[in-house]
Design a protein around this motif. Structure first.
Motif, short mmCIF file in Angstrom:
data_model
loop_
_atom_site.label_atom_id
_atom_site.label_comp_id
_atom_site.label_asym_id
_atom_site.label_seq_id
_atom_site.Cartn_x
_atom_site.Cartn_y
_atom_site.Cartn_z
N LEU A 32 0.80 -1.28 0.07
CA LEU A 32 -0.03 -0.09 0.04
C LEU A 32 0.96 1.20 -0.06
CD1 LEU A 32 -2.65 -0.88 2.76
CD2 LEU A 32 -2.90 -1.21 0.26
N LYS A 33 0.37 2.33 -0.46
CA LYS A 33 1.06 3.67 -0.32
C LYS A 33 1.21 4.07 1.33
CE LYS A 33 1.00 4.73 -4.58
NZ LYS A 33 0.14 3.74 -5.07
N ASN A 34 2.13 4.56 1.68
CA ASN A 34 2.46 4.89 2.97
C ASN A 34 2.17 6.34 3.44
OD1 ASN A 34 4.49 6.57 1.72
ND2 ASN A 34 6.19 5.32 2.22
N ARG A 35 2.57 6.92 4.76
CA ARG A 35 1.93 7.98 5.21
C ARG A 35 2.55 9.29 4.50
NH1 ARG A 35 0.75 9.22 10.91
NH2 ARG A 35 0.89 11.49 11.17
N ARG A 36 3.71 9.08 4.20
CA ARG A 36 4.39 10.15 3.21
C ARG A 36 3.64 10.40 2.16
NH1 ARG A 36 10.28 10.25 0.53
NH2 ARG A 36 10.24 12.12 -0.68
N TYR A 37 3.11 9.34 1.31
CA TYR A 37 2.31 9.52 0.30
C TYR A 37 0.78 10.08 0.55
CZ TYR A 37 -0.53 8.48 -4.14
OH TYR A 37 -1.34 8.62 -5.17
N LEU A 63 -5.73 4.01 -0.03
CA LEU A 63 -5.57 3.37 1.20
C LEU A 63 -4.10 3.45 1.58
CD1 LEU A 63 -6.78 1.60 3.19
CD2 LEU A 63 -6.41 -0.20 1.93
N CYS A 64 -3.82 3.73 2.83
CA CYS A 64 -2.45 3.88 3.01
C CYS A 64 -2.36 3.20 4.39
CB CYS A 64 -2.05 5.37 3.10
SG CYS A 64 -2.14 6.25 1.75
N ARG A 65 -1.17 2.75 4.73
CA ARG A 65 -0.38 2.32 5.85
C ARG A 65 0.21 3.17 6.66
NH1 ARG A 65 3.84 -2.45 7.29
NH2 ARG A 65 3.29 -2.69 9.71
N PHE A 104 -4.32 2.07 9.56
CA PHE A 104 -4.37 2.47 8.11
C PHE A 104 -5.27 3.39 7.96
CE2 PHE A 104 -3.12 -1.95 8.78
CZ PHE A 104 -2.32 -2.44 7.69
N VAL A 105 -5.25 4.30 6.79
CA VAL A 105 -6.23 5.19 6.66
C VAL A 105 -6.50 5.14 5.09
CG1 VAL A 105 -6.17 7.58 6.03
CG2 VAL A 105 -5.24 7.06 8.29
N ALA A 106 -8.00 5.24 4.76
CA ALA A 106 -8.69 5.48 3.49
C ALA A 106 -9.05 6.69 3.30
CB ALA A 106 -9.55 4.31 3.37
#
Length: 346
Positions: free
Chosen positions: A194-199, A261-263, A269-271
């Motif tokens: 998944l994409k990360n916090r930075r993304y 959706l990011c981890r 996680f956040v969507a």
């Protein structure tokens, strides 16, 4: 044929210094070089071929050609196999240019006589080597028709300069691909894909600007796997990693392609949900919760069922995104305090 090296070299240098878009096909950013060299050397055809592997080359792949009317996709690239043309491959892997006055009789190129030279009326060939880190990486092939031709020293020198220009452009493309890969890795979580916090922070900034212009609503859902530490303590971190990967998959099954959706880290996680009001985000969060709950994860004879606590909120477009992130984080804590495996809003 006489070539004024000073004149053609200057032209080639100017052409090589021009800024090009190397993100496209090989044909796209090599075509000007091979068209210029075709005209300068007065040959019928110029093409660029690259080894599949510079350490143990087994085939040459034709990536650019003056004969192509339109660009080829990578799956359509013509190929030469080493086992079919062993003498030719042996010659070019030495790194020394092939100046075949009569291509049909020259021992380095005569293997092409029946399959290619005769059918295309090719009489003479000049092949110069493209190097990568000092190792032969491919070849620029100049082919002439009609009478055989004795290649002059100035012609060979010019053709080798063309190969060097191709080499520099290929290096720039390699660097661009590497930078693209590094950028991709910088924004991606290695475990889940998944994409990360930075993304997330970059994406949220863009989406907030877009939603302000469009007047649409932007919402987010924060998800925290319940009792995840218990899973790690009971089964080990390797099993915990598999659970995180499975959880990511279950969430992606529910979300739209445009949702992000990011981890954030750990089991959090956040969507980010574009064009979605808080009411719609509540429905999405509930579907996420149910899809996670109904799936059992089987790992090494262990059957693990996880649940998730969700916090939902609409992004305040007038404030920094971090404020909205904190709000849904508080909503997750509220869901945990109320017994977990539930959705709450702030």
């Amino acid at each position: 044929m006489f070539i004024d090296l000073s004149e053609v070299t200057q032209r080639l240098r100017r052409m090589s210094s021009q800024e090009l878009d190397v993100s496209g096909s090989y044909q796209n950013f090599l075509l000007d070089l091979i068209l210029e060299s075709k005209k300068t050397l007065a040959v019928e055809h110029v093409s660029v071929w690259l080894f599949d592997d510079i350490t143990v080359p087994k085939k040459l792949i034709n990536v650019a050609s003056t004969a192509w009317q339109e660009e080829c996709s990578e799956v359509d690239y013509p190929i030469l196999l080493c086992e079919q043309y062993p003498s030719y491959f042996k010659a070019i892997t030495t790194g020394i240019s092939i100046d075949a006055t009569d291509a049909a009789t020259d021992p380095r190129t005569c293997e092409f006589k029946e399959n290619y030279l005769d059918s295309n009326n090719i009489s003479t060939m000049l092949d110069t080597i493209i190097f990568k880190n000092g190792i032969p990486h491919g070849v620029v092939c100049f082919e002439g028709t009609g009478v055989t031709r004795h290649w002059q020293g100035s012609e060979i020198a010019y053709a080798e300069m063309v190969a060097d220009c191709c080499s520099r452009r290929l290096l720039v493309k390699d660097l661009w691909l590497l930078q693209k890969q590094l950028t991709k890795l910088a924004f991606r979580d290695a475990l889940t894909g998944l994409k990360n916090r930075r993304y997330l922070m970059d994406c949220a900034h863009r989406e907030i600007s877009r939603h302000i212009r469009s007047g649409q609503q932007l919402s987010l859902v924060m998800l925290d796997i319940d009792h995840f530490k218990r899973i790690n303590d009971s089964y080990g971190h390797e099993v915990g990693d598999v659970v995180l990967q499975a959880f990511s998959k279950y969430c992606q099954q529910v979300l739209r392609a445009e949702d992000c959706l990011c981890r954030l880290g750990g089991e959090e996680f956040v969507a980010l949900l574009p064009n979605t009001p808080a009411s719609g985000a509540l429905e999405v969060a509930e579907r996420l919760r149910l899809n996670v709950e109904k799936n059992t994860i089987e790992i090494d004879s262990h059957f693990i069922q996880v649940t998730v606590s969700c916090g939902v909120g609409e992004v305040n477009l007038a404030k920094p995104f971090s404020d909205s992130l904190k709000q849904v984080d508080h909503a997750v804590y509220d869901a945990k305090a109320k017994g977990r495996n539930r959705v709450t809003t702030y």
